[in-house]
Design a protein around this motif. Structure first.
Motif: not given
Length: 935
Positions: A687-712
């Motif tokens: 949540k911290l990393v996503v919030t910091l990126l959103q404050e930089l007005q960047l499009p952000v995607l998140s994943a909670t595991s390695g397999r989910e990251a591969i699917d994304v």
């Protein structure tokens, strides 16, 4: 023959003469006998034909065929006669007896006695003789014979006799058989005699050889007994004596060996005890060294963290409205903090060097940019002391190299800073030259020369010792820890070079070092040339004049160099327009008010030429006077090539290059913002990393595991990934490997994020496929720099006002710290509240799992759970629990099992204290009010 036995050699030597003599004599006598038989047959043939010719004279003379046929038939009765023929003078057969004569010839015909003709064939010998009318005269009246007186011979005809070779060949074979029989008997007799004698020699020798073999195999009781000649008896006696001596020596050796073995065993026991003591001492020394290095690294890190806050907030405070006294206090705080930070960095580098974990990077750099960056930072200090800071990069030095810019700057900064520190007047000169170069590597030499206090030979022997300077008075007067040179030498050696120094007291010092650097395969200069321009350059300092002239030549600018001001004035006073389009003039601090300078600037202003003034560092007043006097631009020396190039384009009114300007790095044009994927199994960290990126007005995607990251990655267009390392099921390294295997999207930059890192973990992560490495907690500025480095997109940082601390409440500082929690949450109370609440929720779930893994001694599961909670505590302002988790994770990774029980007890206690404190206090209100809680 070299491998023959003695018996075979004796047989050979005994039989060889007899065989040779027998063979030679046998061949000789057989050949002589064969020749005698052939000659005998020829002689018989000649004798028979001589008798046949007179006998046939009457028949030939009278032409009586009957008489001649009767004579021929009678001749066949003779031995070996095969055929007989009688001819008239015209070689017409008058009588013939026997088979047809052989016609093939062997060799040439032989004429014997002038009358007889001898011819040899394959099966016979043919002899032909003439029949003369010289013997008889027939008286018909008296029917009697009378002797005719001798007169001229008249040939009446020819007789020819053919003898067969069959009997002669039969005699040949009979003689050959008898001769071979005699030879064979002779050889057999010789062989028997030789074999008899050879056995008399070989059998004793074989017996002696077997005895020697037994002695060789250790059977020292073996003895030799022979009944041969005196020589063999004497040899056997010598061998028996030798065997007896060997047996006695072996017995003594066995006794000595047993005694030595007993002594050696006692010595080995003592050595084993000493080796164990040494091993224990070595282990203790290594452990002490490791603990020292780890302590230095931890202390350096812990001190540097608040020190960075002091420096940052002092800079922010200095930008506000403060009076002179407050500005002076802030400058003192900033300078003291900077000095302390440098000392801490030196101690941290020294600990890395001692641990052998100093890593040198190899990136593409411009050597001139590196040197100019160092000189730009140190030039004000040299200007304050009135020193000339000159540098020269020779024209043959390759500028586009591959090396570690940070470490190279560190070495140059240490050496040049020392030269400035220990020089009261004069100059500091830096020279860069090339010592070797091939297709892909170059050896580059740096030389720093000063006119300072110098050093004696005794002082030179101590300068490369840690925490040591030339003498105590030097340390008191000039300060410093004595670590700069030892660190510089280690860095130079890590870059495959060495460092040397030469000095004389009162005359200055010269430090030189060289490095081995790779050459960039396809170097490209980002400053395009400026052909067609002509400039005048006035620079009294030789090194600066050569350096600026080299830059102008690199940019293809024609230039005329002048050393003194009158030379340039004379050139301007000549008739006609000056051949230049601008002037570069170096002006010292004492020149701006001089009449000569004002006159020169007046002449230039009248001719409409732009002037670029090179001033001494720190002379802001002089620069202002020059600008008022008509100078177009003023540059403080030493000037960087980029600054000089940009000023040249502005002074000569050339169009600016794309990307130049103060805000060029932040101007992304029409470039779309990159899509960032944040991957972390810890909800608070994610949540911290996503919030910091959103404050930089960047499009952000998140994943909670390695397999989910591969699917994304497969389903979305991702430009960059921020990947946590330790995650359940599939860690960050495994996920990176699967993403790299994707053909279309496997080349995107992946940056590792982890809460804990050992000293050599960065290199392992980069080898595993990561592009970069960041340690948690990561700040928004770090994110901006990392994103710009790997995507080229510069994010705009929204300024955040610093939080104002209220009076401390009487609570435990080590349990919870609102200032730390707010700082990690970018001063957002709602984000800090959510993260602390998620930490409390995770502790309720993870602590029982940690205790279960500890009781079952499942170290892998324990490390995974500890790392998970440790990552969450990094952002929640719980320093006590965070420090305990960090020590526990370090001990688990290093295998320090003896430390685990105490750390586990401390973890349980800190976790219970935090949960009790959170239950007993209104921490949400404290975060909203920004109150730092301490005990």
């Amino acid at each position: 023959m070299n491998h023959w036995t003695i018996q075979n050699r004796i047989l050979f030597l005994a039989l060889l003469p007899g065989v040779l003599v027998t063979l030679v004599l046998g061949i000789f006598f057989m050949s002589e006998r064969a020749r005698d038989l052939n000659n005998l047959l020829e002689e018989r043939a000649l004798a028979m034909v001589k008798q046949l010719a007179p006998t046939s004279e009457y028949g030939v003379m009278t032409g009586s065929s009957g008489i001649l046929q009767n004579i021929s038939n009678n001749m066949l009765e003779e031995q070996d006669v095969r055929a007989v023929s009688i001819y008239n003078p015209d070689m017409v057969i008058m009588a013939h007896a026997g088979p047809r004569m052989h016609t093939e010839r062997l060799g040439q015909q032989q004429l014997l006695d002038g009358q007889l003709l001898l011819q040899r064939t394959g099966e016979s010998v043919r002899v032909r003789a003439p029949v003369y009318a010289q013997n008889l005269i027939i008286d018909d009246e008296f029917n009697s014979f009378a002797v005719q007186p001798t007169g001229p011979l008249q040939v009446l005809g020819w007789v020819e006799l053919e003898l067969s070779l069959n009997n002669t060949r039969l005699q040949h074979f009979q003689h050959l058989a008898s001769s071979l029989t005699v030879i064979a008997l002779a050889l057999l007799i010789c062989s028997f005699i030789a074999l008899r004698f050879s056995r008399q020699v070989s059998q004793p020798m074989q017996h002696i050889a077997r005895a020697m073999k037994d002695l060789e195999n250790g059977k020292l009781d073996t003895r030799v007994h022979v009944q041969a000649g005196a020589e063999f008896v004497q040899l056997a006696s010598g061998i028996n004596a030798m065997a007896s001596a060997l047996q006695r020596a072996n017995t003594e050796h066995q006794h000595n060996l047993e005694q030595t073995t007993r002594d050696l065993q006692e010595t080995l026991d003592e050595l084993e005890i000493r080796n164990r003591e040494l091993a224990i001492g070595r282990k203790e020394a290594l452990e002490a060294s490791r603990m020292k290095s780890e302590f230095l690294a931890n202390v350096s890190h812990e001190i540097r963290t608040p020190l960075n806050g002091i420096i940052g907030f002092s800079e922010l405070l200095a930008r506000t409205q403060v009076n002179d006294r407050q500005a002076d206090y802030l400058a003192t705080i900033h300078n003291s903090s900077t000095d302390l930070l440098k000392i801490i960095n030196d101690i941290l580098d020294l600990s890395k060097i001692d641990a052998g974990k100093l890593i040198i990077e190899h990136t593409d750099i411009n050597l001139r940019d590196v040197l100019e960056d160092v000189l730009t930072v140190l030039a004000p200090e040299a200007g304050n002391k009135g020193l000339e800071l000159n540098y020269l990069i020779y024209s043959d030095v390759p500028l586009h190299i591959q090396s570690d810019p940070l470490r190279l700057k560190q070495v140059l900064t240490n050496l040049i800073n020392n030269a400035i520190k220990f020089t009261e007047r004069g100059s500091v000169n830096v020279r860069v030259s090339v010592i070797s170069q091939n297709n892909n590597r170059a050896g580059i030499r740096f030389e720093i020369q000063d006119t300072g206090i110098g050093m004696s030979d005794a002082q030179l022997g101590k300068i490369f010792t840690a925490f040591t300077q030339a003498d105590a008075s030097t340390a008191r007067k000039f300060g410093g820890t004595g670590l700069g040179l030892i660190i510089s030498r280690a860095l130079v050696e890590a870059m495959h070079g060495d460092i040397q120094v030469s000095s004389q007291p009162g005359r200055g010092s010269t430090f030189s070092f060289h490095i081995e650097a790779g050459l960039q395969p396809n170097p490209q200069d980002d400053l395009p040339p400026l052909p067609g321009l002509r400039l005048a350059l006035l620079e009294p300092a030789v090194m600066n004049r050569m350096n600026i002239a080299s830059l102008l030549q690199q940019w293809q600018i024609d230039h005329t160099d002048y050393e003194h001001l009158p030379q340039l004035q004379d050139a301007l006073e000549q008739e006609g327009a000056p051949p230049w389009q601008g002037l570069i003039i170096s002006i010292g601090r004492h020149l701006p008010d001089s009449e000569a300078v004002r006159k020169l600037l007046h002449q230039v202003r009248q001719q409409g030429l732009p002037v670029i003034a090179l001033t001494e560092p720190g002379s802001s007043d002089s620069a202002e006077i020059l600008l008022q006097a008509g100078v177009s631009f003023s540059i403080s020396q030493p000037c960087t090539r980029r600054h000089l190039y940009r000023v040249l384009r502005q002074a000569l009114q050339l169009p600016a290059l794309p990307g130049q300007g103060q805000d060029a790095a932040r101007n992304n044009g029409n470039k779309a913002a990159p899509v960032i994927l944040a991957v972390d199994d810890n909800a608070a960290n994610l949540k911290l990393v996503v919030t910091l990126l959103q404050e930089l007005q960047l499009p952000v995607l998140s994943a909670t595991s390695g397999r989910e990251a591969i699917d994304v990655v497969r389903q979305q267009n991702v430009d960059m990934i921020l990947m946590d390392i330790q995650m359940p099921d599939m860690n960050g390294l495994e996920a990176t490997g699967h993403i790299r295997a994707l053909t279309e999207r496997g080349n995107m930059p992946i940056v590792a994020l982890t809460a804990h890192a050992m000293a050599d973990e960065k290199e392992a992560l980069l080898k595993a496929g990561m592009n970069d490495y960041q340690t948690k907690p990561i700040s928004q500025e770090q994110l901006v720099n990392c994103i710009e480095r790997w995507t080229g997109f510069r994010c705009a940082i929204q300024p955040v006002a610093p939080a104002v601390a209220s009076a401390p409440a009487p609570l435990c500082h080590w349990v919870f710290d609102t200032a730390i929690a707010l700082r990690h949450a970018n001063n957002k109370a709602d984000l800090a509240t959510d993260m602390f609440r998620m930490l409390l929720d995770s502790l309720a779930l993870d602590m029982p799992a940690i205790m279960e893994a500890w009781e079952e001694e499942d170290m892998e599961q324990l490390l995974e759970r500890v790392h998970r909670v440790h990552g969450a505590t990094r952002y929640c302002g719980v320093p006590c629990l965070r420090n305990t988790l960090e020590k526990l994770e370090t001990a688990l990774k290093a295998g320090q099992n003896s430390m685990l029980p105490d750390l586990m007890r401390q973890l349980v206690e800190d976790s219970a204290n935090l949960q009790h404190w959170a239950h007993s206090n209104d921490w949400e209100t404290l975060l909203l009010e920004g109150t730092e809680v301490s005990d």
